[in-house]
Motif scaffolding. Structure first.
Motif, mmCIF file in Angstrom:
data_model
loop_
_atom_site.group_PDB
_atom_site.id
_atom_site.type_symbol
_atom_site.label_atom_id
_atom_site.label_comp_id
_atom_site.label_asym_id
_atom_site.label_seq_id
_atom_site.Cartn_x
_atom_site.Cartn_y
_atom_site.Cartn_z
ATOM 1 N N ALA A 192 31.400 38.690 32.162
ATOM 2 C CA ALA A 192 32.256 39.759 32.679
ATOM 3 C C ALA A 192 31.737 41.126 32.248
ATOM 4 C CB ALA A 192 33.690 39.558 32.200
ATOM 5 N N GLU A 195 28.677 41.794 34.421
ATOM 6 C CA GLU A 195 29.105 42.004 35.807
ATOM 7 C C GLU A 195 29.713 43.390 35.984
ATOM 8 O OE1 GLU A 195 31.543 39.510 39.260
ATOM 9 O OE2 GLU A 195 31.394 38.741 37.208
ATOM 10 N N ARG A 219 24.677 37.503 45.428
ATOM 11 C CA ARG A 219 25.841 36.918 46.094
ATOM 12 C C ARG A 219 25.516 36.551 47.532
ATOM 13 N NH1 ARG A 219 30.462 40.903 43.503
ATOM 14 N NH2 ARG A 219 31.219 39.407 41.940
ATOM 15 N N ASN A 280 36.833 34.601 47.868
ATOM 16 C CA ASN A 280 36.248 35.291 46.718
ATOM 17 C C ASN A 280 34.743 35.066 46.654
ATOM 18 O OD1 ASN A 280 38.775 36.183 45.642
ATOM 19 N ND2 ASN A 280 39.144 34.074 44.987
ATOM 20 N N SER A 283 31.371 34.618 41.188
ATOM 21 C CA SER A 283 31.246 35.460 40.006
ATOM 22 C C SER A 283 29.827 35.405 39.483
ATOM 23 C CB SER A 283 32.205 34.984 38.915
ATOM 24 O OG SER A 283 31.798 33.699 38.437
#
Length: 304
Positions: A192, A195, A219, A280, A283
């Protein structure tokens, strides 16, 4: 200033019969944050030690701020700062004294900036460091680094031992560093954190680069996760191009979809009158694991 604060091409480092780096490529654009990811033993710390001039590469090329880190280490250390994940300090000096010493090594720090960082990280600089917890020892190195005007920050698990509030302060400080046009190489296991901060990401495994690019570009190569609630018709999605791993549990439906197929799949889904819908992108942690697991599967397949 060069276009890249760090430029590494084909870097090789061996320790006897063990190859720590096997043709690694890495770049950090000037004024940007690059996340440096890989499992333990992948070669991240070895790479950073070469960039600091502490180790000499066996092959390949490494440039830091336009200089050779092995032959120009003294000059470079006036222009960069380094924060390791396990900070060792002089036990009989206070935190403030050590911050001043570290600051002089990187070209000096401003008193006002030092005070700002002490307040942000809630560090008492008057205590001797032998009384500090691991988190407070980490704060000493972070305050010294972030109070400097160094052009480049090399950060190897910099928030190890910090609580979530201090982690938030760290992220704000790195955003400020970037806004000032300085560069950061951030090695971290906290996905996180990377990111949130990184402009580009470099993923390595066993001493070589698996992928480097923006999170958006990574992504694009991975699947979006879709969750929806349908009264009927879920099975009609199963054979659509780009749909994978469809699972139905009562009215709850989940599947993954390739980015190129997402518009057509969502169009078909809209005709089924979904009661809820969430799509989504993967991640950073999911992207990292997909590269790593894919690479492992390829290696296992080649050995059969």
């Amino acid at each position: 200033m060069p276009d890249n604060a760090i430029e590494v091409v084909g870097l090789v480092k061996r320790y006897g019969s063990v190859t720590a780096l096997d043709g690694l490529d890495l770049s950090v654009a000037t004024g940007q944050v690059t996340g440096f990811l890989g499992p333990n033993g992948a070669g991240k710390t070895t790479t950073i030690r070469i960039l600091l001039g502490l180790l000499k590469a066996d092959a390949g090329r490494a440039q830091v701020l336009g200089l050779n880190p092995w032959t120009d280490a003294v000059a470079l250390h006036r222009r960069l700062v380094y924060v390791p994940g396990d900070v060792a300090l002089w036990p009989n000096l206070t935190g403030g004294q050590i911050i001043d010493v570290l600051g002089r090594l990187s070209g000096g720090i401003e008193k006002s900036r030092k005070q700002e960082m002490l307040e942000r990280f809630q560090l008492d600089p008057t205590k001797k460091t032998r009384t500090y917890s691991k988190g407070n020892r980490q704060k000493v190195a972070l305050v010294a680094a972030l109070a400097s005007r160094a052009e480049l920050l090399l950060l190897d698990e910099p928030t190890s031992g910090l609580d979530p509030l201090m982690e938030g302060q760290f992220q704000e400080c790195i955003k400020q560093v970037k806004a000032e046009g300085r560069s950061v190489l951030l090695s971290s296991h906290i996905f996180a954190e990377v990111e949130s901060l990184a402009d580009t990401i470099c993923i390595i495994r066993e001493g070589h680069t698996i992928e480097q690019g923006t999170l958006a570009s990574m992504r694009h190569l991975n699947r979006t996760q879709v969750r929806t609630d349908l009264d009927s018709g879920a099975d009609t999605l199963r054979n659509l191009d780009g749909v994978h791993d469809l699972a139905v549990d009562g009215s709850h439906v989940t599947f993954s979809v390739e980015l190129s197929a997402l518009p057509s799949v969502l169009d078909r889904l809209s005709r089924l009158n979904p009661r809820s819908l969430a799509a989504n992108p993967p991640s950073l942690e999911e992207i990292f694991l997909s590269y790593y697991h894919t690479d492992v599967a390829k290696d296992q397949g080649s050995q059969k």
